[in-house]
Design a protein around this motif. Sequence first.
Motif, mmCIF file in Angstrom:
data_model
loop_
_atom_site.group_PDB
_atom_site.id
_atom_site.type_symbol
_atom_site.label_atom_id
_atom_site.label_comp_id
_atom_site.label_asym_id
_atom_site.label_seq_id
_atom_site.Cartn_x
_atom_site.Cartn_y
_atom_site.Cartn_z
ATOM 1 N N PHE A 82 -5.221 3.269 -1.047
ATOM 2 C CA PHE A 82 -5.386 2.910 -2.379
ATOM 3 C C PHE A 82 -4.162 3.783 -3.213
ATOM 4 N N TRP A 83 -3.788 3.401 -4.436
ATOM 5 C CA TRP A 83 -2.894 4.222 -4.912
ATOM 6 C C TRP A 83 -3.434 5.250 -5.860
ATOM 7 N N THR B 83 0.836 -1.371 -0.044
ATOM 8 C CA THR B 83 0.039 0.050 0.048
ATOM 9 C C THR B 83 0.907 1.261 0.083
#
Length: 140
Positions: free
Chosen positions: A117-118, A101
Amino acid sequence: MTKRLFQLTEPQVKQLQQREQLTRDVHEVKHLQAVRLYGTGMATASICAMLMCAGRSLRQWAQRYQRHGLSGLQSQWQGNNALKLNRQQRQELKERLHQYTPEQVLRDEVRVSRGAFWTVSDLRLVVQQWYQVNYQSEAT
């Protein structure tokens, strides 16, 4: 005025339409649409206005289609950010992004987002960190 020699058959028109629906490359879609419209008799000026292209480009795409078929209409555009990572690096990056992550990889003071989240901004930072590659734009 001379008659246009480039004309498509119904199967060719269908083939171009099918490819338009399958591709995710916006440049290729433009080429496919332009050739399809040109080959079905639409006025060059109308096509150019609709697709924002030059008449010369339109004729070149039609010639490439005549010589090479659908493969001749694939986009060659790469942009400033293209191919800065090779295939192996892109695969490795994909695996690492699934494995980690953003908070596991990036320091809090450099991270733009705080989610699990990216984001594009975090991805840009981690690509710079892991591969020493700087992207000029978040959009491409």
